[in-house]
Design an enzyme around this catalytic site. Structure first.
Site, PDB file in Angstrom:
ATOM      1  N   HIS A 235     -42.843  69.449  50.150  1.00  0.00           N
ATOM      2  CA  HIS A 235     -43.935  69.288  49.169  1.00  0.00           C
ATOM      3  C   HIS A 235     -44.770  68.015  49.346  1.00  0.00           C
ATOM      4  CE1 HIS A 235     -40.543  67.224  47.450  1.00  0.00           C
ATOM      5  NE2 HIS A 235     -40.115  68.197  46.681  1.00  0.00           N
ATOM      6  N   ASP A 306     -41.243  75.442  45.691  1.00  0.00           N
ATOM      7  CA  ASP A 306     -40.545  74.485  44.830  1.00  0.00           C
ATOM      8  C   ASP A 306     -40.406  75.046  43.416  1.00  0.00           C
ATOM      9  OD1 ASP A 306     -39.163  72.300  43.939  1.00  0.00           O
ATOM     10  OD2 ASP A 306     -40.870  70.931  43.963  1.00  0.00           O
ATOM     11  N   HIS A 310     -37.948  74.985  33.997  1.00  0.00           N
ATOM     12  CA  HIS A 310     -37.411  74.317  32.812  1.00  0.00           C
ATOM     13  C   HIS A 310     -37.944  75.096  31.621  1.00  0.00           C
ATOM     14  CE1 HIS A 310     -36.101  70.888  35.222  1.00  0.00           C
ATOM     15  NE2 HIS A 310     -37.292  70.889  35.793  1.00  0.00           N
TER      16      HIS A 310
HETATM   17  O1  DOR Z   1     -40.495  68.679  40.094  1.00  0.00           O
HETATM   18  C1  DOR Z   1     -39.412  68.837  40.636  1.00  0.00           C
HETATM   19  N1  DOR Z   1     -38.443  69.560  40.056  1.00  0.00           N
HETATM   20  N2  DOR Z   1     -39.191  68.273  41.824  1.00  0.00           N
HETATM   21  C2  DOR Z   1     -37.950  68.243  42.370  1.00  0.00           C
HETATM   22  O2  DOR Z   1     -37.789  67.675  43.409  1.00  0.00           O
HETATM   23  C3  DOR Z   1     -36.811  68.860  41.674  1.00  0.00           C
HETATM   24  C4  DOR Z   1     -37.277  69.926  40.788  1.00  0.00           C
HETATM   25  C5  DOR Z   1     -36.197  70.390  39.836  1.00  0.00           C
HETATM   26  O3  DOR Z   1     -35.118  70.731  40.299  1.00  0.00           O
HETATM   27  O4  DOR Z   1     -36.457  70.451  38.642  1.00  0.00           O
END
Ligand code: DOR
Length: 448
Positions: A235, A306, A310
């Site tokens: 990224h 990526d 959440h």
């Molecule tokens: O924004 C991110 N979320 N970057 C990361 O490197 C990890 C990822 C996560 O696992 O939530």
């Protein structure tokens, strides 16, 4: 031709390595058995691909599916369902779960959990720690392992390899390409005071600034050369790093994400708030344009989502208490096809970034190319379909996408994994038949 096929894809435009060809594809026992004219009567199952493009199955080499430990955000069943729904046939999953994937046991646990629940083929990264560096040569070649991941800067979870001697130790054990999260931990710690008491998420790329990324990327290129180890820098977000990586083709490959090619600051933060918060951050327009230059000039090797779900509840806290990450595995194909239709990249370059690139970087066995003998993994797309991406379409347990309401042209209409149609017209079909992917480097190292 007397042969019978389990599946025949008829009349599509097939994206071969050498170009677009109007032809049929015959599949036997999960592999591509014939490319050429095939009568429909020769197939037990026939897919009419008239008017559609058949791409090598899209490989998303960076997803976070949260199992074990954070199944309230995602699990291997929901995550891979999103992949199948979005036209992705293979995923590589990241090690920052709870517990982190840092041992043979943790990898075996993930593989066991995926069996019978994963809709697409898969492999899992081994997380590097200062403690397991010396064992890496044997850990990275375990079946089902996608390779090693180093978090040089902390993000979600507890994985971190900060000290240079520890990074060097990881790079010095083993030989497969090492995937890198490149943000400089010391600089991030020092600058955290900029947001600590609460701030607008617009401050995210100010805290984790360009220099934070550049410091880590230049350090990892230096250490890769010193140790003679290949690295894949994930990224990439800045034009500055793209320049460094264009000058480091001897040791390093580069990933870009659809979101860094699509969203920019401050607009994304003003519109999406913390939903735009991820690490490394969404940055200003001139960086987004520099990433497009890296795509058009061939500097970028791989496109990864990526996917980092959440919940909306977690995202509704006050920044910076909010977690970083956004969903992406299901939207990768439609968002990028929309860019294809807008003329920002060719369909050939999309195939290069989403299939040929991951195959080459990770030395995947039998995936990432449409050719006889290779796995019958296909992403079948309607380049003309006009659709709107909505939260309701998203299979992720997090149930949201930063692209909610976005109109796109170009849509995945079927996902085929080793000859099994697992998605057609937005519907998941059959069952969770995903299997571990295989890697030439590991096969050579272990003889298996
Ligand atoms: O924004 C991110 N979320 N970057 C990361 O490197 C990890 C990822 C996560 O696992 O939530």
């Amino acid at each position: 031709m007397q042969e019978r096929f389990d599946l025949v894809l008829k009349g599509g435009t097939v994206m071969m390595a050498a170009g677009r060809i109007s032809t049929d594809i015959g599949v036997i026992a999960g592999r591509i058995a014939h490319i050429g004219d095939i009568p429909a009567s020769a197939g037990d199952q026939v897919f009419d691909a008239t008017g559609l493009h058949i791409l090598p199955g899209v490989i998303d080499s960076q997803v976070h599916f949260r199992e074990p430990g954070n199944e309230h955000k995602e699990d291997l069943a929901t995550g891979t369902a999103g992949a199948a729904a979005g036209g992705v046939t293979t995923i590589f999953e990241m090690p920052n779960t709870k517990p982190s994937t840092t041992s043979a046991e943790a990898l075996a646990d993930k593989l066991a959990r995926a069996k019978g629940r994963a809709w697409v083929d898969h492999a899992f990264f081994m997380g590097a720690t200062p403690e397991n560096a010396a064992e890496m040569a044997s850990l990275e070649t375990l079946p089902g392992c996608a390779g090693v991941k180093i978090f040089m800067g902390s993000s979600t979870g507890s994985l971190l390899v900060e000290a240079e001697e520890h990074i060097r130790a990881v790079l010095s054990h083993g030989h497969r390409v090492v995937s890198i999260h490149a943000e400089d931990e010391a600089r991030m710690r020092e600058r955290f005071k900029l947001v600590e008491g609460g701030a607008h998420p617009r401050m995210h790329p100010v805290w984790r600034d360009v220099e934070t990324a550049v410091l880590a990327t230049s350090r990892i290129i230096r250490l890769a050369r010193e140790t003679g180890r290949k690295v894949h820098v994930l990224h990439i977000t800045t034009g500055d790093e793209a320049e460094l990586l264009a000058a480091a083709k001897d040791v390093a490959t580069m990933e870009v994400t659809p979101q860094h090619l699509t969203l920019s600051a401050p607009e994304a933060y003003d519109r999406l708030g913390t939903l735009a918060q991820m690490n490394p951050p969404i940055r200003e327009e001139h960086h987004r344009l520099a990433l497009w230059r890296a795509v058009s000039e061939g500097v970028a090797d791989v496109l990864g989502s990526d996917h980092a779900p959440h919940t909306l509840e977690e995202k509704s806290k006050q920044y910076p208490a909010t977690p970083s990450g956004m969903t992406g595995v299901q939207t990768l194909v439609p968002v990028m096809l929309d860019h294809v239709n807008a003329g920002r990249l060719t369909l050939e370059r999309f195939v290069d970034l989403s299939a040929h690139g991951p195959q080459r970087v990770f030395s995947l066995a039998g995936k990432g190319r449409i050719a006889r003998g290779w796995d019958a993994d296909f992403t079948i797309v309607d380049l003309k379909a006009k659709r709107t991406i909505t939260n309701a379409w998203i299979k992720s347990r997090a149930a949201w996408t930063p692209y909610d309401g976005m109109q796109v042209t170009g849509w995945p209409v079927a996902t085929v994994v080793r000859g099994n149609i697992v998605m057609r017209d937005d519907e998941l079909l059959g069952g969770a038949i995903g299997e571990p992917a295989r890697f030439l480097d590991a096969i050579v190292a272990t003889g298996k």
